[in-house]
Motif scaffolding. Structure first.
Motif, PDB file in Angstrom:
ATOM      1  N   TRP A   1      -4.992   5.799  13.482  1.00  0.00           N
ATOM      2  CA  TRP A   1      -4.782   7.259  12.846  1.00  0.00           C
ATOM      3  C   TRP A   1      -5.961   8.263  13.222  1.00  0.00           C
ATOM      4  CZ3 TRP A   1      -7.422   8.958   7.953  1.00  0.00           C
ATOM      5  CH2 TRP A   1      -8.579   8.304   7.662  1.00  0.00           C
TER       6      TRP A   1
ATOM      7  N   GLU B   1      -8.936  -1.727   4.865  1.00  0.00           N
ATOM      8  CA  GLU B   1      -8.455  -0.636   5.992  1.00  0.00           C
ATOM      9  C   GLU B   1      -9.744  -0.460   7.071  1.00  0.00           C
ATOM     10  OE1 GLU B   1      -7.081   2.997   4.379  1.00  0.00           O
ATOM     11  OE2 GLU B   1      -6.357   2.167   2.583  1.00  0.00           O
TER      12      GLU B   1
ATOM     13  N   GLN C   1     -11.782   0.409   1.371  1.00  0.00           N
ATOM     14  CA  GLN C   1     -10.924   0.776   2.483  1.00  0.00           C
ATOM     15  C   GLN C   1     -11.746   0.434   3.983  1.00  0.00           C
ATOM     16  OE1 GLN C   1      -9.556   4.784   2.568  1.00  0.00           O
ATOM     17  NE2 GLN C   1      -8.479   4.452   0.766  1.00  0.00           N
TER      18      GLN C   1
ATOM     19  N   HIS D   1       0.920  -1.162  -0.014  1.00  0.00           N
ATOM     20  CA  HIS D   1       0.029   0.074   0.077  1.00  0.00           C
ATOM     21  C   HIS D   1       1.127   1.041   0.006  1.00  0.00           C
ATOM     22  CE1 HIS D   1      -3.661   2.669   1.116  1.00  0.00           C
ATOM     23  NE2 HIS D   1      -2.702   3.074   1.958  1.00  0.00           N
TER      24      HIS D   1
ATOM     25  N   GLU E   1      -7.785   5.663  -3.934  1.00  0.00           N
ATOM     26  CA  GLU E   1      -8.522   7.163  -3.759  1.00  0.00           C
ATOM     27  C   GLU E   1      -8.526   7.926  -5.295  1.00  0.00           C
ATOM     28  OE1 GLU E   1      -6.816   8.562  -0.490  1.00  0.00           O
ATOM     29  OE2 GLU E   1      -7.800   7.286   0.829  1.00  0.00           O
TER      30      GLU E   1
ATOM     31  N   ASN F   1      -7.922   1.053  -4.986  1.00  0.00           N
ATOM     32  CA  ASN F   1      -8.500   0.889  -3.475  1.00  0.00           C
ATOM     33  C   ASN F   1      -9.213   2.265  -3.386  1.00  0.00           C
ATOM     34  OD1 ASN F   1      -8.200  -0.172  -0.678  1.00  0.00           O
ATOM     35  ND2 ASN F   1      -6.856   1.206  -0.088  1.00  0.00           N
TER      36      ASN F   1
HETATM   37  C1  XIL Z   1      -3.264   7.051   6.975  1.00  0.00           C
HETATM   38  C2  XIL Z   1      -2.220   6.579   8.015  1.00  0.00           C
HETATM   39  O1  XIL Z   1      -2.977   5.836   9.015  1.00  0.00           O
HETATM   40  C3  XIL Z   1      -1.830   7.895   8.915  1.00  0.00           C
HETATM   41  O2  XIL Z   1      -0.900   7.335   9.976  1.00  0.00           O
HETATM   42  C4  XIL Z   1      -1.161   8.833   7.932  1.00  0.00           C
HETATM   43  O3  XIL Z   1      -0.610   9.940   8.417  1.00  0.00           O
HETATM   44  C5  XIL Z   1      -2.221   9.276   7.078  1.00  0.00           C
HETATM   45  O4  XIL Z   1      -2.716   8.166   6.187  1.00  0.00           O
HETATM   46  N1  XIL Z   1      -6.833   5.905   3.501  1.00  0.00           N
HETATM   47  C6  XIL Z   1      -5.845   5.372   3.083  1.00  0.00           C
HETATM   48  C7  XIL Z   1      -4.356   5.439   4.136  1.00  0.00           C
HETATM   49  O5  XIL Z   1      -5.522   4.810   1.894  1.00  0.00           O
HETATM   50  O6  XIL Z   1      -3.090   5.260   3.699  1.00  0.00           O
HETATM   51  C8  XIL Z   1      -4.569   6.378   5.220  1.00  0.00           C
HETATM   52  O7  XIL Z   1      -3.423   6.083   6.256  1.00  0.00           O
HETATM   53  C9  XIL Z   1      -5.925   6.243   5.823  1.00  0.00           C
HETATM   54  C10 XIL Z   1      -6.977   6.563   4.788  1.00  0.00           C
END
Ligand code: XIL
Length: 367
Positions: A316, A264, A234, A105, A153, A196
């Motif tokens: 996060w 996610e 996600q 990722h 995204e 994704n």
């Molecule tokens: C987030 C991380 O969890 C944080 O620590 C970082 O600073 C910002 O990004 N969607 C995604 C992830 O695809 O890469 C993101 O991750 C959260 C939202």
């Protein structure tokens, strides 16, 4: 109605008696032993290196890992002519030591670009910059990652053409998406290649619009022979979300010949009053169970369920989507002390049920 138990039915948000089963026993990686459905989580290399208790929990609970930040451009590309693979390599080593798989990722995203990017990237060199990045990173990990989130995204319902106007889109036009997949395929023939995105799971007009755009984009890519193989959901959810539209969407994705991964998953408790904590945990668990029941309803379609972090201590959401009352949000299966929460039991119960469903051969296969 008493405790929601394992019925996976709807629970009132304030139902503190929600019970998805005991919190003891083997980790979530042991739960779906027959169908190959994998549970895992996002981790940072620094966490695994510095926190032995967390590393132990990750080893116990996860069958698959994804680096939370280590494979993003900002971490991998300290300078335009340098790659820093230390974080990603540490996670791959940890996974290999513990018999875990790893997802990558992400190769292309509008965020987490290094500071040098804006000044160095222009329409003259963007194409070679993107190709060199993907060739080098996919090549470095070829054979070691089970999947890549190739683009992350990229749709945007606010844009008339439906695509997010990222630096890559501005420099290269819409074709950068297909190029990214083709370059990744050439550099790593084995990894399953995913698109994704977020906001595709819950009911509502906004998600309907996004689902429509994703299906249009996937069809366009497939028609052009682009080697996209899966859609990553996600699944950043919020307590109270409903998922009645999801199965129809999943059937359409399956109809395109693609697989789906939950990449996610977490559940924000922001809509639930702060106290008692048990009510928040119950509501979060119920949203996990409701979502997983739906997303795992199509046998065999989803083969990986990853939460974005394993414990509330590292989520996060505490910095990116904090609770207005200032209390720390509790969106993940383990709490700060690594104790299992109702969400953990909800995941286990949901995976076990899906495992049983995934093992029933379809009538077509029996014939
Ligand atoms: C987030 C991380 O969890 C944080 O620590 C970082 O600073 C910002 O990004 N969607 C995604 C992830 O695809 O890469 C993101 O991750 C959260 C939202």
């Amino acid at each position: 109605m008493g405790a929601c138990s394992v019925s996976l039915g709807a629970c009132a948000l304030d139902n503190t008696q929600v019970d998805y089963g005991p919190l003891d026993g083997p980790g979530l990686r042991e739960t779906p032993p027959r169908s190959g459905l994998l549970y895992g989580a996002a981790v940072e290399a620094s966490q695994l290196g510095e926190d032995a208790a967390l590393a132990g929990a990750v080893a116990r609970e996860c069958a698959i890992l994804v680096p939370e930040g280590a494979l993003k451009w900002r971490a991998l590309r300290p300078a335009s002519d340098r790659f820093d693979f230390r974080g990603g390599d540490a996670i791959v080593r940890f996974a290999s030591l513990h018999g875990q798989r790893v997802r990558g990722h992400t190769l292309v995203r509008h965020q987490a670009l290094p500071d040098w990017f804006a000044a160095s990237a222009g329409s003259g060199n963007a194409s070679s910059l993107l190709a060199a990045h993907i060739e080098t990173v996919c090549g470095h990990y070829a054979g070691q990652l089970q999947a890549w989130d190739v683009v992350n995204e990229v749709v945007d319902p606010r844009a008339a053409h439906g695509l997010r106007e990222t630096p890559w889109w501005r420099l290269l036009g819409a074709g950068y998406i297909g190029t990214a997949f083709r370059t990744a395929r050439a550099a790593d023939p084995a990894a399953v290649l995913f698109l994704n995105d977020y906001g595709l799971e819950a009911d509502g007009h906004a998600a309907d619009a996004k689902r429509g755009l994703v299906l249009t984009l996937l069809r366009r890519l497939l028609d052009a022979g682009v080697p996209v193989q899966g859609l990553g959901l996600q699944s950043h959810l919020v307590v109270g979300d409903r998922f009645d539209s999801l199965i129809g969407f999943l059937e359409q994705v399956r109809g395109l010949g693609l697989r789906v991964a939950v990449t996610e998953l977490d559940v924000s408790d922001v809509p639930v009053p702060g106290q008692p904590v048990s009510a928040r945990d119950a509501a979060v668990a119920t949203t996990y169970a409701t979502f997983l029941q739906k997303v795992l309803a199509v046998p065999g379609l989803v083969r990986e369920v990853l939460t974005w972090g394993l414990t509330d201590a590292t989520t996060w959401l505490r910095s990116y989507r904090p609770r207005p009352d200032g209390l720390p949000t509790r969106p993940l299966p383990l709490d700060e002390a690594l104790a299992r929460k109702p969400a953990w039991a909800a995941i286990r119960t949901s995976l076990a049920r899906a495992d049983a469903r995934y093992m029933i051969p379809s009538p077509r296969k029996q014939a």
